[in-house]
Design a protein around this motif. Sequence first.
Motif, mmCIF file in Angstrom:
data_model
loop_
_atom_site.group_PDB
_atom_site.id
_atom_site.type_symbol
_atom_site.label_atom_id
_atom_site.label_comp_id
_atom_site.label_asym_id
_atom_site.label_seq_id
_atom_site.Cartn_x
_atom_site.Cartn_y
_atom_site.Cartn_z
ATOM 1 N N MET A 1 -10.954 16.299 10.260
ATOM 2 C CA MET A 1 -10.276 15.509 9.238
ATOM 3 C C MET A 1 -9.812 14.180 9.842
ATOM 4 N N LYS A 2 -10.219 13.098 9.231
ATOM 5 C CA LYS A 2 -9.966 11.753 9.758
ATOM 6 C C LYS A 2 -9.002 11.009 8.827
ATOM 7 N N ILE A 3 -7.896 10.531 9.383
ATOM 8 C CA ILE A 3 -6.857 9.872 8.588
ATOM 9 C C ILE A 3 -6.621 8.450 9.085
ATOM 10 N N PHE A 4 -6.485 7.535 8.137
ATOM 11 C CA PHE A 4 -6.192 6.122 8.421
ATOM 12 C C PHE A 4 -4.722 5.848 8.104
ATOM 13 N N ILE A 5 -4.029 5.200 9.036
ATOM 14 C CA ILE A 5 -2.629 4.820 8.822
ATOM 15 C C ILE A 5 -2.489 3.303 8.935
ATOM 16 N N SER A 6 -1.956 2.688 7.885
ATOM 17 C CA SER A 6 -1.587 1.274 7.918
ATOM 18 C C SER A 6 -0.078 1.201 8.068
ATOM 19 N N VAL A 7 0.394 0.538 9.138
ATOM 20 C CA VAL A 7 1.829 0.522 9.445
ATOM 21 C C VAL A 7 2.402 -0.884 9.306
ATOM 22 N N ASP A 8 3.276 -1.054 8.332
ATOM 23 C CA ASP A 8 4.028 -2.294 8.191
ATOM 24 C C ASP A 8 5.399 -2.086 8.828
ATOM 25 N N MET A 9 6.264 -3.068 8.772
ATOM 26 C CA MET A 9 7.534 -2.960 9.495
ATOM 27 C C MET A 9 8.764 -2.936 8.580
ATOM 28 N N GLU A 10 8.687 -3.661 7.453
ATOM 29 C CA GLU A 10 9.887 -3.832 6.629
ATOM 30 C C GLU A 10 10.440 -2.524 6.075
ATOM 31 N N GLY A 11 9.577 -1.540 5.868
ATOM 32 C CA GLY A 11 10.018 -0.280 5.299
ATOM 33 C C GLY A 11 10.371 0.780 6.324
ATOM 34 N N VAL A 56 -4.764 4.120 13.645
ATOM 35 C CA VAL A 56 -3.582 3.365 13.230
ATOM 36 C C VAL A 56 -3.914 1.877 13.225
ATOM 37 N N ASN A 57 -3.589 1.207 12.116
ATOM 38 C CA ASN A 57 -3.755 -0.241 12.051
ATOM 39 C C ASN A 57 -2.384 -0.897 11.974
ATOM 40 N N ASP A 58 -2.019 -1.674 12.989
ATOM 41 C CA ASP A 58 -0.774 -2.434 13.003
ATOM 42 C C ASP A 58 -0.882 -3.526 11.943
ATOM 43 N N SER A 59 -0.004 -3.478 10.930
ATOM 44 C CA SER A 59 -0.185 -4.315 9.742
ATOM 45 C C SER A 59 0.950 -5.297 9.484
ATOM 46 N N GLY A 80 -3.739 -6.806 16.735
ATOM 47 C CA GLY A 80 -4.079 -8.214 16.916
ATOM 48 C C GLY A 80 -4.723 -8.846 15.695
ATOM 49 N N GLN A 81 -5.092 -10.098 15.841
ATOM 50 C CA GLN A 81 -5.744 -10.847 14.770
ATOM 51 C C GLN A 81 -6.939 -11.610 15.345
ATOM 52 N N MET A 87 -4.384 -5.728 6.474
ATOM 53 C CA MET A 87 -3.614 -4.492 6.594
ATOM 54 C C MET A 87 -4.485 -3.235 6.505
ATOM 55 N N MET A 88 -5.723 -3.401 6.079
ATOM 56 C CA MET A 88 -6.641 -2.263 5.922
ATOM 57 C C MET A 88 -7.801 -2.330 6.916
ATOM 58 N N GLU A 89 -7.662 -3.109 7.962
ATOM 59 C CA GLU A 89 -8.729 -3.217 8.949
ATOM 60 C C GLU A 89 -9.052 -1.851 9.554
ATOM 61 N N GLY A 90 -10.332 -1.509 9.528
ATOM 62 C CA GLY A 90 -10.791 -0.249 10.089
ATOM 63 C C GLY A 90 -11.144 0.801 9.061
#
Length: 272
Positions: A1-11, A56-59, A80-81, A87-90
């Motif tokens: 099972m493969k899971i994608f996580i987009s992680v923002d900071m404000e929340g 995990v994608n640092d967003s 990085g950039q 935010m959905m890279e990958g």
Amino acid sequence: MKIFISVDMEGIWGLSAKGHVSKESNEYSRTRSLMLQETNWAIEALFKNGATEVVVNDSHDSMDNIMIEGLDPRASLITGQFKPFSMMEGIDETFDGVMFIGYHSRMGTENGIYNHTYSGKTIEKIIINGKELGEAGINAGVAGYYGVPILVVSGDDKLALQIKEEIGDVEAIVVKKAISRFCAHNIPMNSVKEQYCSIIEKAIKNITQYPVLTYEGEINIEVTYNMEIMAEQATLIPGVIRKNPKTIVISSSDYISLFKLFRGCLILGGSI
């Protein structure tokens, strides 16, 4: 099972003051540790409940906030950039589910902590096919293009209400209650950790029941900028139509092509 996580900071739990989400602040080293901690709570719960791969994608902002040496070593990290998918890279069709961690409510949300939509300095609102969306809803369309459901979203209580409206019946982890734009009532840490354990367990057990946000036919995105000159600059891109002094409209039957065009309009419009 493969899971994608987009992680923002404000929340992220514990963050509410202006300086908490800025690299220029003396608080940044501490708050990025909180971002890392919450990401690891999610990764731990995912592997405990059957995940075999987590990306995990640092967003947030410059997208290089997560300290890889502290990340759960079972997960991989995109950092990085420049990121074509932002935010959905990958993300692609090989994933079984998506999590949004540390997300926030859209611009204009009453008392929403750090509320904005992609760029608070540039964007007033974004409407897709007549429906105003925040970052969670916009990004869910990218996952939906590849047939991947949104399982869990974490952030404040304002976001928890909005995701039902924008995406559908997804799980919400509420880490804090909004008092004002820069003030939060943070839930006890043990309660937040328990939510990550119990809600992710529920999500994985019922993974086929969560919404996949897709669009059929022509898709229209309206972008309303904070200033007229921003909309004017965006019209330099072929295919961009100016609806009114501050609003442009872009259209396509392909969501990914449209998302990339939106990103171009965001960058060009905000370049003044």
